[in-house]
Design a protein around this motif. Structure first.
Motif, short mmCIF file in Angstrom:
data_model
loop_
_atom_site.label_atom_id
_atom_site.label_comp_id
_atom_site.label_asym_id
_atom_site.label_seq_id
_atom_site.Cartn_x
_atom_site.Cartn_y
_atom_site.Cartn_z
N LEU A 277 103.88 78.78 12.55
CA LEU A 277 103.82 78.48 11.12
C LEU A 277 104.82 79.32 10.33
CD1 LEU A 277 99.97 78.11 10.55
CD2 LEU A 277 101.69 76.34 10.18
N GLU B 224 107.85 77.80 8.23
CA GLU B 224 107.93 78.07 6.78
C GLU B 224 109.27 78.71 6.43
OE1 GLU B 224 106.23 77.44 4.19
OE2 GLU B 224 104.17 76.97 4.76
N LEU C 74 107.71 70.96 12.62
CA LEU C 74 106.76 71.49 11.64
C LEU C 74 107.45 71.80 10.32
CD1 LEU C 74 103.77 72.11 11.43
CD2 LEU C 74 104.26 74.47 12.11
N ALA D 259 107.85 68.62 8.50
CA ALA D 259 106.57 68.21 7.92
C ALA D 259 106.29 68.98 6.63
CB ALA D 259 105.45 68.43 8.93
N ILE D 260 106.60 70.27 6.62
CA ILE D 260 106.38 71.09 5.43
C ILE D 260 107.20 70.56 4.26
CG2 ILE D 260 106.80 73.37 4.42
CD1 ILE D 260 106.11 74.55 7.20
N ILE E 150 105.73 67.10 3.06
CA ILE E 150 104.49 67.25 2.32
C ILE E 150 104.74 67.86 0.95
CG2 ILE E 150 102.34 68.61 2.25
CD1 ILE E 150 101.90 67.88 5.16
N THR F 266 98.31 71.09 2.56
CA THR F 266 98.66 72.19 3.46
C THR F 266 97.73 72.27 4.66
OG1 THR F 266 97.30 73.68 2.09
CG2 THR F 266 99.66 73.58 1.59
N GLN G 18 96.89 69.87 6.45
CA GLN G 18 97.50 69.02 7.47
C GLN G 18 98.52 69.80 8.29
OE1 GLN G 18 96.49 66.18 8.33
NE2 GLN G 18 98.11 64.70 8.78
N ILE G 19 99.22 70.71 7.66
CA ILE G 19 100.23 71.51 8.37
C ILE G 19 99.56 72.37 9.44
CG2 ILE G 19 101.93 73.35 8.12
CD1 ILE G 19 102.85 70.67 7.06
N MET H 261 98.61 70.22 12.34
CA MET H 261 99.79 69.85 13.11
C MET H 261 100.23 70.99 14.01
SD MET H 261 102.15 67.65 10.46
CE MET H 261 103.36 67.43 11.75
N ALA H 262 100.20 72.21 13.47
CA ALA H 262 100.60 73.37 14.25
C ALA H 262 99.70 73.53 15.47
CB ALA H 262 100.56 74.63 13.39
#
Length: 290
Positions: free
Chosen positions: A22, A26, A117, A120-121, A124, A143, A145-146, A149-150
């Motif tokens: 994550l 990020e 990922l 995806a961030i 979203i 968030t 959902q993130i 997914m991770a």
């Protein structure tokens, strides 16, 4: 009791991989500057986007008379399209993705998961619904959902080469497939054909280690798959270089043609290169009109 302890140990091992993944995703997402427009485009909505010259097909009630009074032409306000798009992601978690030619380079799996990922961030944050292929995680916002997914991305597959998953693809949505695409090409062809039949467009990202591009082997060499199930020994590895490079070029050409035929886009990313450019390419590819 033993089963419970084993289950807990497995859960803790899986959870321990989430914060680094994550954090890396990020950080990668934060390096991409999307610009003023991001994924905005004209359509149904309430938010002003831009003025444009009125056309014969526009109703008189659509004309912005205040703006038009300052010019000899008539202008219409375009509103920003506010219908959220669904984007479904597939990330190869097969054993072949766990390859890294040196300890100074990340595994292909690490790069692929971080890229997926981070994408995806960004999606979203842009108001889109994002999910994973299959039935485990349908597209949603938020968030939370993130994090889910991770957790899914942290799982490994024991097979040498994972098969692209098309379950969960929503008609006329967008999709992303990230893999080394070094296994059997037939399942990839089938997946993209089925996706195209549903009106799904998207992007293929091939992740390769630099050694897989250069084939720097000579003399006696033992080649072994990451799962250990496949092995080949040769005394003259250098003699295989030209044939290997030809087949790799053919595979890339086939993926390029396949993407073009089905309305997708294709790109290759190497694990020794910064992921920022590939992330930006991927994000912009998804922003292209259908």
């Amino acid at each position: 009791m033993t089963d419970a302890l084993t289950l807990r140990a497995g859960a803790e091992a899986q959870a321990s991989a989430l914060p680094p993944l994550l954090a890396a995703a990020e950080h990668l997402a934060s390096t991409v500057i999307l610009g003023d427009h991001g994924r905005r485009r004209a359509g149904t909505g309430d938010t002003f986007w831009q003025y444009r010259s009125a056309q014969s097909t526009d109703h008189a009630r659509s004309i912005d008379w205040r703006r038009s009074a300052r010019s000899d032409a008539s202008f219409v306000q375009d509103k920003e399209w506010q219908i959220a798009q669904s984007v479904v992601l597939w990330c190869d978690r097969g054993a072949s993705m766990r390859f890294a030619s040196t300890d100074k380079l990340p595994e292909k799996a690490t790069v692929a998961r971080t890229l997926v990922l981070a994408c995806a961030i960004l999606l979203i944050r842009g108001g889109e619904r994002v999910g994973m292929t299959g039935s485990d995680l349908p597209p949603r916002r938020g968030t939370g959902q993130i994090a889910q997914m991770a957790a899914l991305l942290a799982r490994d597959d024991d097979a040498d080469y994972a098969l692209p998953e098309v379950r969960g693809l929503i008609p006329h949505s967008r999709a992303v497939f990230v893999s080394d695409f070094l296994g059997d090409i037939a399942p990839v062809e089938d997946a993209l054909t089925r996706a195209a039949d549903r009106g799904v467009r998207g992007a293929l990202v091939q992740i390769l280690d630099p050694q897989e591009e250069a084939f720097p082997f000579d003399g006696r060499t033992v080649f072994e798959s990451m799962s250990g199930t496949l092995q080949h020994e040769t005394l003259k590895a250098g003699d295989l270089r030209s044939r290997y490079l030809d087949r790799l070029a053919q595979r890339k050409d086939r993926l390029t043609q396949l993407a073009r035929t089905t309305g997708w886009q294709f790109s290759t990313h190497h694990t020794d290169a910064p992921a920022t450019q590939s992330l930006l390419w991927l994000y912009q590819s998804l922003a292209q009109p259908a």
